[in-house]
Design an enzyme around this catalytic site. Structure first.
Site, PDB file in Angstrom:
ATOM      1  N   THR A 124     -15.227 -23.506 -37.683  1.00 29.52           N
ATOM      2  CA  THR A 124     -14.150 -22.531 -37.878  1.00 29.52           C
ATOM      3  C   THR A 124     -13.487 -22.726 -39.235  1.00 29.52           C
ATOM      4  O   THR A 124     -13.310 -21.766 -40.002  1.00 29.52           O
ATOM      5  CB  THR A 124     -13.107 -22.690 -36.741  1.00 29.52           C
ATOM      6  OG1 THR A 124     -13.751 -22.400 -35.507  1.00 29.52           O
ATOM      7  CG2 THR A 124     -11.930 -21.763 -36.937  1.00 29.52           C
ATOM      8  N   CYS A 383     -12.243 -10.819 -18.223  1.00 26.79           N
ATOM      9  CA  CYS A 383     -11.482 -11.665 -17.307  1.00 26.79           C
ATOM     10  C   CYS A 383     -11.710 -13.139 -17.603  1.00 26.79           C
ATOM     11  O   CYS A 383     -11.002 -13.987 -17.086  1.00 26.79           O
ATOM     12  CB  CYS A 383     -11.856 -11.331 -15.875  1.00 26.79           C
ATOM     13  SG  CYS A 383     -13.624 -11.289 -15.597  1.00 26.79           S
TER      14      CYS A 383
HETATM   15  C1  LIG Z   1     -21.127 -18.182 -34.658  1.00 23.71           C
HETATM   16  C2  LIG Z   1     -20.080 -19.245 -34.683  1.00 23.71           C
HETATM   17  N1  LIG Z   1     -19.394 -19.464 -35.814  1.00 23.71           N
HETATM   18  C3  LIG Z   1     -18.452 -20.419 -35.885  1.00 23.71           C
HETATM   19  C4  LIG Z   1     -18.124 -21.209 -34.797  1.00 23.71           C
HETATM   20  C5  LIG Z   1     -17.027 -22.217 -34.913  1.00 23.71           C
HETATM   21  O1  LIG Z   1     -17.486 -23.530 -34.933  1.00 23.71           O
HETATM   22  P1  LIG Z   1     -16.549 -24.717 -34.435  1.00 23.71           P
HETATM   23  O2  LIG Z   1     -16.648 -24.732 -32.947  1.00 23.71           O
HETATM   24  O3  LIG Z   1     -17.128 -25.937 -35.057  1.00 23.71           O
HETATM   25  O4  LIG Z   1     -15.167 -24.455 -34.910  1.00 23.71           O
HETATM   26  C6  LIG Z   1     -18.815 -21.009 -33.601  1.00 23.71           C
HETATM   27  C7  LIG Z   1     -18.471 -21.827 -32.418  1.00 23.71           C
HETATM   28  O5  LIG Z   1     -18.091 -21.297 -31.386  1.00 23.71           O
HETATM   29  C8  LIG Z   1     -19.809 -20.003 -33.539  1.00 23.71           C
HETATM   30  O6  LIG Z   1     -20.471 -19.760 -32.390  1.00 23.71           O
END
Ligand SMILES: Cc1ncc(COP(=O)(O)O)c(C=O)c1O
Lengths: 441, 79
Positions: A124, A383
């Protein structure tokens, strides 16, 4: 690709100054930690170790257990890589050597240069830095950020932040399989000459659709607009080569491929304009704030290197599971809608993800039923979301959003996992429909 | 055919998905083929799911009809 090697001399002798003491965790924490020891019932033995996996953990796209090779590397690096890698004394140099080796390994697997790779605190955070840093550096080129409608929330939230700061966000729709059309990106760029950056994921995390990243990258390059590709769903699962993709920025997440939680990968290709949207910090090429988690980064590199050696043999095995599941579902469950392209052709779909929606079924009730049968999967139904809104991916595809399940396989997955799901799913769907008075509608 | 006004109304306001779609499926038989049934629903998933249900069951979602809009879905029964 060879396995990750600890730099010569690093693990041979451990630096221990002072007297090591055997310590236990504080009682309140210890009380919550499961007993350590040999496998007990309910634990499956995998790779010769006890791993607490439910009978069928089929949510590997959310996260996957730490790879045993990463675990070894993590433990070694906790001892050897604890010091500040910016310091010049022996312990610091040792941590720096480990960090550099990890960066070289990751760069090698992804087809990038070491100077292009930074480690963040999550996938993220990597996506935030990638998008906002490029938008910031290219402010004079324009205020428009172009994103596909099916990006991960981390990319979409970064774009929203840009919008709240006075920028504009243009969203590219997808077809019924979740695929964005390169022509739609071209049209958006022509309509918005002031585009700072565009984002298109390498593959979709909810339905496994592989996006035409290389084609979009070429179209953007002709117009001088950089492309970010969020490769969290693909790195460590299928071959990912930054040069072949042609993207200018790439992000990934370690816990998705058997690395530890809390490590993201941010690749910024040489020549890409990027300005830190956060307060200045010189670490990680000036792209990531804070003291780097060297042991976790080392484990990430170890996981990625070993995954690169595993995926060629693994992909056909997992594609076999996903194809079998997609074939059996319509036979076993009435009114089920298969989503995405399926994993038979790696050019269009990932081998390890199957998504589908069951008409008249509440996703949360279905997850509950499956959980009781020992099956862990995830759902994009409203949900099951904190916001009570349906998955934006499913909405963008025009798919049925309720009764949605995503089944994702990993290196641990076996035939028995798939059989357990195939046994449990039909009665689970039937039970939920009967309770809702929707049987036979 | 008819004048475009609904022959039946299903009020599923305040109900969460998938209940509005289940209610709609239960009541579609109340109108004749070619007639229109209106679903009132404020669940955030309703817009996507009414469209998907119409596609799966071969009915016609009249998105452009007068009266169609947030919270109101007009469906012409086709089979
Ligand atoms: C496509 C995608 N991008 C980014 C992330 C984010 O990664 P992280 O969980 O390390 O923050 C995820 C995780 O859910 C993801 O599936």
């Amino acid at each position: 690709m060879g396995a990750f090697q600890l730099p010569a001399g690093v693990s041979a002798t451990r630096i221990v100054r002072g007297t090591p003491q055997a310590l236990s965790p504080p009682p309140r924490l210890a009380a919550r930690m499961p007993p350590r020891g040999p496998a007990t019932s309910g634990h499956l033995l995998r790779d010769g170790r006890s791993v607490t996996l439910v009978p069928a953990y089929l949510d590997h796209a959310s996260t996957t257990p730490l790879h045993p090779v990463a675990r070894e590397a993590l433990l070694a690096a906790l001892d050897d890589g604890w010091a500040d890698p910016a310091r010049l004394y022996r312990e610091g140099r040792r941590a720096r050597m480990l960090l550099d080796a990890a960066r070289e390994t990751v760069a090698g697997v992804l087809g990038a240069r070491t100077s292009e790779i930074s480690f963040t605190a999550s996938g993220t955070a990597a996506a935030h830095q990638a998008l906002l840093g490029t938008a910031a550096a290219r402010r004079r080129a324009g205020r428009v950020v172009v994103v596909s409608a099916v990006e991960h929330s981390s990319v979409l939230h970064a774009a929203q932040r840009h919008e709240r700061a006075g920028g504009e966000v243009v969203t590219i729709g997808v077809d019924g399989l979740g695929r964005a059309d390169p022509a739609a990106f071209e049209a958006a760029l022509d309509a918005h000459p002031g585009t700072a950056v565009a984002a298109l994921q390498h593959a979709n995390h909810e339905v496994g659709t592989v996006q035409p990243v290389a084609a979009v990258a070429r179209a953007l390059r002709r117009r001088g607009v950089p492309l970010l590709t969020d490769a969290a769903t693909t790195v460590g699962r299928v071959p990912v080569d930054l040069a072949a993709l042609g993207a200018d920025l790439l992000t990934a997440s370690a816990h998705k491929f058997g690395g530890p939680p809390g490590v993201g990968i941010l690749a910024v290709r040489t020549g890409t304009r990027w300005a830190n949207p956060l307060p200045a910090d010189e670490r990680e090429h000036g792209r990531v704030p804070g003291f780097p988690n060297v042991p976790a980064v080392v484990a990430t590199a170890a996981a990625l290197a070993v995954r690169a050696t595993e995926i060629d043999a693994e992909a056909p095995r997992l594609a076999g599971y996903t194809e079998r599941l997609r074939r059996r579902l319509p036979e076993l469950v009435e009114d089920v809608e298969l989503l995405g392209p399926g994993g038979a052709d790696p050019a269009v779909g990932l081998p390890h993800i199957v998504a589908f929606s069951c008409l008249y079924v509440a996703g949360e009730a279905l997850l509950d039923e499956l959980d009781r049968a020992g099956i862990a999967v995830s759902s994009g139904s409203s949900c099951t979301s904190d916001t009570l809104t349906p998955s934006h991916v499913l909405v963008a595809m025009g798919a049925l959003t309720h009764g949605n399940l995503r089944v994702s396989f990993g290196r641990d997955s076996t035939d028995a996992d798939l059989e357990a799901l195939l046994d449990a799913l039909p009665p689970a769907v039937r039970a939920v429909r009967e309770r809702a008075g929707a049987a036979g509608l | 055919m008819n004048d475009g006004s609904p022959a039946a109304v299903v009020d599923a306001r305040g109900r969460r998905c998938p209940i509005p779609i289940i209610e709609l499926a239960r009541r579609i038989g109340d109108v004749d083929v070619g007639e229109i049934i209106e679903l009132l629903a404020d669940d955030p998933a309703a817009a996507a799911d009414v469209a998907a249900w119409c596609r799966m069951r071969g009915h016609d979602l009249l998105t452009a009809a007068p009266g169609a809009g947030p919270g109101s879905y007009l469906v012409r029964r086709l089979g």
